[in-house]
Design a protein around this motif. Structure first.
Motif, short mmCIF file in Angstrom:
data_model
loop_
_atom_site.label_atom_id
_atom_site.label_comp_id
_atom_site.label_asym_id
_atom_site.label_seq_id
_atom_site.Cartn_x
_atom_site.Cartn_y
_atom_site.Cartn_z
N GLY A 161 0.42 -1.28 -0.17
CA GLY A 161 0.02 -0.19 0.34
C GLY A 161 0.65 1.23 0.37
O GLY A 161 0.68 2.76 0.24
N SER A 162 2.12 1.74 -1.05
CA SER A 162 2.80 2.31 -1.01
C SER A 162 3.00 3.08 -1.98
O SER A 162 3.11 2.14 -2.93
CB SER A 162 4.56 1.81 -0.83
OG SER A 162 5.36 2.87 -0.55
N TRP A 206 2.68 7.28 -0.30
CA TRP A 206 1.49 7.36 0.15
C TRP A 206 0.23 6.22 0.30
O TRP A 206 0.69 5.28 -0.53
CB TRP A 206 0.87 8.18 -0.42
CG TRP A 206 -0.92 8.85 -0.46
CD1 TRP A 206 -1.43 9.26 0.16
CD2 TRP A 206 -2.38 8.29 -1.07
NE1 TRP A 206 -2.75 9.60 0.72
CE2 TRP A 206 -2.66 8.85 -0.74
CE3 TRP A 206 -2.02 7.27 -2.16
CZ2 TRP A 206 -4.49 8.61 -1.23
CZ3 TRP A 206 -3.51 6.90 -2.63
CH2 TRP A 206 -4.34 7.85 -2.07
N GLN A 207 -0.09 6.07 1.43
CA GLN A 207 -0.79 5.10 1.86
C GLN A 207 -2.17 5.11 1.93
O GLN A 207 -2.48 6.36 2.52
CB GLN A 207 -0.46 3.96 2.83
CG GLN A 207 0.93 3.92 3.19
CD GLN A 207 0.99 2.98 4.31
OE1 GLN A 207 0.97 3.82 5.28
NE2 GLN A 207 2.36 2.34 4.80
N PRO A 208 -3.31 4.75 0.81
CA PRO A 208 -4.64 4.65 0.70
C PRO A 208 -5.15 4.61 2.12
O PRO A 208 -4.78 3.45 2.30
CB PRO A 208 -4.80 4.24 -0.60
CG PRO A 208 -3.83 3.35 -0.12
CD PRO A 208 -2.63 3.52 -0.23
N GLN A 209 -5.91 5.14 2.42
CA GLN A 209 -6.79 4.89 3.61
C GLN A 209 -8.78 4.63 2.68
O GLN A 209 -8.79 4.93 1.73
CB GLN A 209 -7.38 6.19 4.70
CG GLN A 209 -5.36 6.50 4.46
CD GLN A 209 -4.60 5.54 5.67
OE1 GLN A 209 -5.37 4.76 6.44
NE2 GLN A 209 -3.24 5.46 5.28
N ALA A 236 -6.77 0.18 -1.34
CA ALA A 236 -6.33 0.03 -0.36
C ALA A 236 -7.23 -1.62 0.44
O ALA A 236 -5.92 -1.84 1.10
CB ALA A 236 -7.62 0.97 1.47
N ARG A 237 -7.45 -1.82 -0.05
CA ARG A 237 -7.89 -3.58 -0.03
C ARG A 237 -6.90 -4.12 -0.45
O ARG A 237 -6.52 -5.33 0.10
CB ARG A 237 -9.60 -4.37 -0.07
CG ARG A 237 -10.53 -3.42 0.66
CD ARG A 237 -11.39 -4.28 0.34
NE ARG A 237 -12.54 -4.36 -1.13
CZ ARG A 237 -12.92 -3.33 -1.95
NH1 ARG A 237 -13.09 -2.10 -1.46
NH2 ARG A 237 -13.52 -3.65 -3.02
N ALA A 287 -3.65 -3.70 0.02
CA ALA A 287 -2.42 -4.21 0.34
C ALA A 287 -2.63 -4.83 1.42
O ALA A 287 -3.77 -4.84 2.78
CB ALA A 287 -2.52 -2.97 0.89
N ASP A 298 1.32 -5.50 5.59
CA ASP A 298 1.71 -4.15 6.93
C ASP A 298 3.19 -4.50 7.19
O ASP A 298 4.21 -5.48 8.05
CB ASP A 298 1.22 -5.10 8.16
CG ASP A 298 1.38 -3.84 8.96
OD1 ASP A 298 1.67 -2.86 8.84
OD2 ASP A 298 0.54 -3.42 10.18
#
Length: 596
Positions: A374-375, A379-382, A388-389, A391, A394
């Motif tokens: 998720g990079s 920037w990491q989407p929320q 976002a899903r 990713a 972690d």
């Protein structure tokens, strides 16, 4: 993946045909020659005028930004003259560029004082001019020195002061060191600069004109090197009265072509299988999509002829490791775009095409791991969107990432031992790698299950170490003393369990470097956001500069780390458990090709 089978070929002919045979074998281009006697070093050199000087001249002409159309044929072509002219042009052009830079600096220094010329000393009583650039507020120190002082110009808090004195004022009496501006007036320097620039234009035109000879220069240079190679090969044959013998290695599937060549030349050809004491060179051959793996492998070492080809495994694992270290979909997409735009520069050679293909896969791997973590440029989407899903890794979960990287390390080491066992020819050669596989997998079971299956893991690891100790000794047991020696050798081999542990832990660098790259990208974004809010208006431009510079540096560091550590885990940890011994690459005796 394979190491190409080779046959030993001996060619036998009469001395009168030796030169023709050497030229025909070089044109055939399929033999790796074996020296049968040492060549005389004084006869190995490239002919005069076609060595380093010609190479530098050719490079100078090929690198010209706007070359002329080449001349393809000219019976009066003067190789020595063109080489001399090109190298003289290179030297003079560089010297003239240096002269231009020096004049521009001198003019910049003198222009601050304006147009002036020095009078004859006898006309001003032997007095000389001494120049000082004095910061505002310190002029009194110069004026109070007792000498004749005149301020000729003020600019940006600097007073340009001239001291008239027969001798240079003492250094400790002046607030600043004096300025050396030379003896030439500003107009003289500008005239010299104009002459230098005209000369520079002439030299560039001369260089462009010389580029029309680059094809003939390259052909003659290649021809001279081919002749030098034949001279050396001629010195490495065995000559006995009227007969000569030359030997080399050829691909087994080209032996028929060698026989046809020998029949055409009227010489004898003896083809033999490699003997146990022979050490043939290694020729790797892979599918075009995996061919770049050969370049990665041979960058460090060439596997032995009787070993196995690690190119496909190294190719795939290097791509995976590089992506894990870069770990950003934005960086991967940018890398893909740059490679696509620059692809034309690399596709002029087979090596360049392989590297471009490898670069595309590295970019894909970087994007894949970036999506998984998720990079996107840090920037990491929320929220619950598709991006976002997607990713599922972690990076901040240290325990999970350690488990992942240790598992990858065990898998890589096990793959090396499995391939080692598969290609082994003896029982001990197969069972020792199997033992190391059991030891590595047993340790992994203990680590991943948090002790729940510790008994099974310890048992599996114990069986593996027992196999290593039992078959790791290389002594054949024929007596009690040889049994003791074999046991000692087995125990010594078993001590490598420490190396196994440390090598597997080395793969944790994948997690550490990936986390560092992602953290730095996030920090760059945070700094840019803070600057944007802290400085209204112009802060947007500063934030953009922070983003561009910061991500460029982070991406550059990621490429370096991905290349260095991605290769390191292959050529040190993987090779350490897979390859035994080092070979030498297959270098065919063939003519050079001219490429411009």
């Amino acid at each position: 993946m394979t190491i190409v089978a080779l046959n030993k070929v001996s060619l036998i002919g009469v001395m009168e045909d030796k030169a023709a045979v050497l030229e025909a074998v070089q044109a055939f281009g399929g033999l790796h020659l074996v020296p049968l006697r040492a060549a005389q070093k004084e006869l190995e050199a490239v002919p005069s005028g076609t060595g380093r000087e010609a190479t530098e001249a050719l490079r100078w002409l090929v690198d010209c930004p706007s070359p002329r159309r080449v001349v393809t044929s000219d019976p009066a072509f003067d190789l020595a003259g063109i080489v001399e002219a090109a190298n003289r042009n290179r030297r003079e052009l560089r010297e003239t560029e240096d002269r231009k830079a020096a004049l521009e600096n001198r003019i910049r220094d003198v222009a601050r004082w304006g147009e002036f010329s020095f009078p004859d000393l006898s006309r001003i009583g032997g007095y000389r001019f001494w120049f000082y650039e004095v910061p505002a507020g310190r002029e009194k120190a110069v004026a109070g020195s007792g000498a004749i002082v005149e301020t000729v110009h003020r600019e940006r808090g600097i007073a340009y002061m001239v001291v008239l004195s027969p001798e240079e004022p003492p250094v400790d009496s002046m607030p600043v060191p004096r300025v050396h501006i030379g003896a030439h007036a500003l107009s003289t320097l500008q005239a010299q600069l104009e002459a230098v620039e005209i000369r520079l234009d002439d030299l560039w035109l001369e260089r462009r004109d010389l580029t029309k000879w680059r094809l003939l220069l390259a052909e003659n240079l290649a021809r001279a090197r081919d002749q030098a190679a034949r001279n050396r090969a001629a010195l490495e044959t065995i000559d006995a009265e009227r007969v000569f013998v030359m030997r080399g290695w050829a691909r087994a599937d080209r032996v028929a072509q060698v026989a046809q060549l020998a029949d055409r030349l009227g010489i004898a050809a003896l083809v033999e299988e490699p003997a146990p004491e022979d050490e043939p060179p290694t020729l790797l051959e892979n599918a075009p999509g995996l061919a770049a793996g050969e370049d990665l492998v041979q960058f460090y070492q060439t596997p032995g002829y009787r070993g196995w080809d690690p190119s496909p495994v190294v190719y795939v694992s290097f791509i995976v490791f590089f992506g894990m270290i870069m770990t950003d979909a934005g960086y991967g997409l940018l890398l893909m775009g740059v490679l696509f735009l620059m692809r034309g520069r690399f596709q002029v050679s087979a090596l360049g095409r392989r590297m471009v293909r490898l670069g595309y896969w590295l970019a894909v791997s970087t994007m894949a791991f970036g999506v998984a973590t998720g990079s996107y440029f840090g920037w990491q989407p929320q929220g619950g969107g598709v991006v976002a899903r997607a990713a599922f890794i972690d990076l901040s979960d240290i325990d999970a990432m350690m488990r992942l990287t240790v598992t990858i390390g065990v898998a890589h080491v096990v793959a090396a031992n499995v391939l080692n066992a598969w290609n082994a020819e003896s029982r001990a050669g197969r069972l020792v790698p199997v033992g190391w596989c059991c030891a590595a997998l047993g340790g992994l079971v203990v680590y991943l299950t948090d002790g729940a299956q510790a008994g099974a893991g310890i048992a599996l690891a114990g069986v593996g170490v027992a196999l290593v100790v039992a078959f790791g000794g290389e002594v054949r047991v024929t007596s009690l003393s040889t049994f003791a020696r074999r046991l000692g050798g087995g125990l010594l081999s078993g001590a490598r369990v420490v190396n196994l542990f440390s090598d597997v832990l080395s793969y944790m660098r994948l997690f550490a470097l990936g986390l560092a790259a992602a953290s730095l990208a996030g920090t760059i974004n945070m700094l840019a956001e803070q600057v944007r809010h802290a400085v209204p208006g112009v802060g947007v431009l500063v934030a953009i500069a922070v983003l561009l510079i910061g991500h460029a540096v982070n991406m550059g560091l990621g490429i370096v780390a991905g290349t260095v550590h991605g290769l390191r885990l292959n050529v040190i940890e993987f090779f350490n458990w897979g390859l035994k011994g080092e070979g030498r690459p297959f270098r065919p005796f063939r003519k050079e090709e001219t490429r411009l």
